[in-house]
Scaffold this motif. Structure first.
Motif, mmCIF file in Angstrom:
data_model
loop_
_atom_site.group_PDB
_atom_site.id
_atom_site.type_symbol
_atom_site.label_atom_id
_atom_site.label_comp_id
_atom_site.label_asym_id
_atom_site.label_seq_id
_atom_site.Cartn_x
_atom_site.Cartn_y
_atom_site.Cartn_z
ATOM 1 N N ARG A 1 0.834 -1.196 0.000
ATOM 2 C CA ARG A 1 0.000 0.000 0.000
ATOM 3 C C ARG A 1 0.873 1.252 0.000
ATOM 4 O O ARG A 1 0.604 2.232 -0.661
ATOM 5 N N LYS A 2 1.960 1.176 0.777
ATOM 6 C CA LYS A 2 2.866 2.314 0.892
ATOM 7 C C LYS A 2 3.561 2.562 -0.447
ATOM 8 O O LYS A 2 3.737 3.696 -0.877
ATOM 9 N N LYS A 3 3.948 1.470 -1.099
ATOM 10 C CA LYS A 3 4.650 1.577 -2.365
ATOM 11 C C LYS A 3 3.743 2.198 -3.417
ATOM 12 O O LYS A 3 4.185 2.992 -4.235
ATOM 13 N N ALA A 4 2.471 1.814 -3.394
ATOM 14 C CA ALA A 4 1.523 2.321 -4.379
ATOM 15 C C ALA A 4 1.332 3.819 -4.219
ATOM 16 O O ALA A 4 1.022 4.517 -5.173
ATOM 17 N N GLY A 5 1.531 4.336 -3.013
ATOM 18 C CA GLY A 5 1.343 5.754 -2.733
ATOM 19 C C GLY A 5 2.323 6.621 -3.501
ATOM 20 O O GLY A 5 1.935 7.506 -4.243
ATOM 21 N N VAL A 6 3.595 6.336 -3.385
ATOM 22 C CA VAL A 6 4.617 7.142 -4.041
ATOM 23 C C VAL A 6 5.000 6.455 -5.344
ATOM 24 O O VAL A 6 5.447 5.316 -5.344
#
Lengths: 127, 374
Positions: B314-319
């Protein structure tokens, strides 16, 4: 009338903040646009881990930006710079005598659907 | 000639010391302190220091190996307190034995050829500063222990958490040991000189905890753990003393107690560094076998891993990406224009809103935060 992709300045005195907008060319700078593609915060923020470069935050809907470019929207120079960094356009300006880092060398043309890794590999193959 | 080059070792007697200082002052006529010393006068404190170094203090100049040499461990005349006490105890023991059974022959350690071992240090002996009795020197990990920890984590692929609980060393210390040894190995690889002499000198001065990697043997031999690893960290929210009346019939658990301190404070069982040890012990008291406990733990680990991976994704998809230029790093976050809603004013939308004045310049707006989230 021409449709442009440009920045609209918001924020406060000495604290600029820009919306990246799609709008008619002759409308006022900060008037209500056709669409807000994203934002650009030009004030650098200190690096998160305490080391490395300060960073600037850009939020962008790349799908919509690609669509607007596809239907002929004309980016302003600043917007062009941002969109080229996002890999949607070929960079317009490059500083004289300055070689960019490999991953900022965006060799794409419009609507390039290659992935970033593929683009880099292709670039390395041509060099 | 600089002082340190001319006199690498300290003189041992008072006369030698005086001569030594006298010879120095002649060669250092430009020194600010030369006038005071040119008469050959030595302060009383200084002469006493050298006298002490020549007599009782000699043990501190050439310290014994294998144990610490702190001032508090010695009597004023330079004898190890614990050796004296051990001898006295032994004497008393012998006397008691002789009184109980006058005919028995008690073997003497010296006579039977057994070398006398120095008894282990007590807390009293581990105080390096006599004027600060609160400071007790804590044991450090030996070189061998550090290597074993590094090997367990970097070679055998043990997690820091597991290594911490199996070696009984705090997680932060395990992480530090691994990081530092990685650096050391890298330096050795690129042939960067290491300060071995310095390290050895420091290690000789510190108490070193006994290390036994095998947990069973450690328990069998009664080797104390290096440190306590499951201490509850103090959370600022638990600071105030709260009088919280509840009904007697109510079951009031640790989770409830945490809620009383702060609605988002985790219960103590979850805030300790190794909550899994508590769960394992609970299972052990219920009567599960070791195999079952291990299996349950593996299942819990797998679950936690799934959650962690989901979070990371989820974090990776953010940035989307970071672009480094010579001055700044530009961070591009992908957004969705439609999140702003039909009127473009949705809470999920990004950018400055249109047709909605900001109230920050209006009279009576409080701009100072009135509360701080913990």
């Amino acid at each position: 009338m021409v449709v442009k992709i440009r920045l609209a300045r918001f924020g406060r005195r000495h604290a600029p903040f820009y919306n990246i907008v799609v709008c008619q060319a002759r409308t006022a700078r900060d008037s209500k646009p056709m669409e807000v593609l994203g934002t650009y915060d030009p004030i650098p923020k200190p690096p998160i881990d305490g080391e490395g470069r300060a960073w600037k935050d850009i939020k962008l809907d790349s799908v919509r930006a690609r669509y607007w470019l596809g239907v002929g929207a004309q980016p302003s120079d600043t917007a062009w710079r941002i969109l080229s960094m996002a890999g949607l356009l070929e960079p317009k300006f490059r500083p004289q005598g300055q070689t960019l880092r490999p991953h900022t060398l965006v060799k794409s043309v419009r609507f390039d659907t290659r992935s970033w890794g593929q683009r880099k590999r292709d670039h390395e193959a041509t060099v | 000639m600089p002082l340190s080059l001319k006199s690498p070792s300290l003189p041992s007697s008072i006369t030698a010391c005086t001569k030594h200082i006298y010879s120095q002052t002649q060669s250092r006529s430009l020194s600010a302190s030369s006038r005071q010393n040119s008469s050959g006068r030595v302060t009383r404190a200084r002469s006493q220091l050298y006298r002490w170094l020549g007599q009782q203090g000699a043990i501190f100049r050439d310290p014994a190996d294998g144990h610490t040499n702190y001032l508090s461990a010695y009597t004023p005349d330079g004898q190890l307190r614990r050796v004296i006490e051990a001898a006295r105890d032994k004497k008393a023991e012998k006397k008691a034995a002789r009184d109980a059974n006058p005919n028995a022959i008690i073997p003497d350690a010296e006579e039977s050829g057994v070398k006398k071992a120095i008894p282990p240090e007590t807390t009293r002996d581990l105080r390096p500063f006599p004027l600060n009795p609160q400071f007790v020197s804590q044991s450090v990990l030996s070189r061998e222990a550090k290597e074993k920890i590094w090997e367990a984590v970097m070679v055998d692929g043990m997690s820091v958490r597991d290594a911490s609980s199996s070696f009984s060393v705090e997680m932060s210390r395990v992480a530090a040991v691994v990081r530092l040894l990685e650096i050391e190995k890298e330096w050795t690889r690129i042939k960067k000189p290491l300060a071995r002499a310095y390290s050895n000198a420091v290690m000789n001065m510190l108490p070193i905890s006994k290390f036994e990697p095998d947990e069973q043997r450690r328990i069998a031999e009664g080797i104390p753990p290096h440190e306590s690893i499951n201490d509850l960290p103090i959370h600022p929210a638990t600071g105030p003393q709260i009088f919280h009346p509840t009904s007697e019939s109510r079951v009031f658990s640790r989770a409830d107690a945490a809620k009383v301190f702060h609605e988002r404070l985790l219960p103590a069982d979850d805030r300790v560094p190794h909550p899994e040890l508590t769960i394992q012990h609970k299972e052990f008291t219920v009567g599960l076998t070791k195999e079952e406990i291990r299996k349950n733990q593996e299942e819990r680990d797998a679950e936690a891993e799934v959650i962690r991976m989901r979070k990371e994704r989820r974090k990776k998809a953010g940035v989307v990406k970071t672009i480094d230029t010579s001055r700044w790093a530009f961070k591009f976050t992908d957004i969705n224009v439609d999140k702003a809603g039909k009127d473009g004013r949705g809470a999920q939308g990004v950018g400055w809103r249109y047709g909605k004045p900001l109230m920050d310049r209006k009279r009576g707006q409080v701009k100072i935060p009135t509360s701080v989230d913990l």
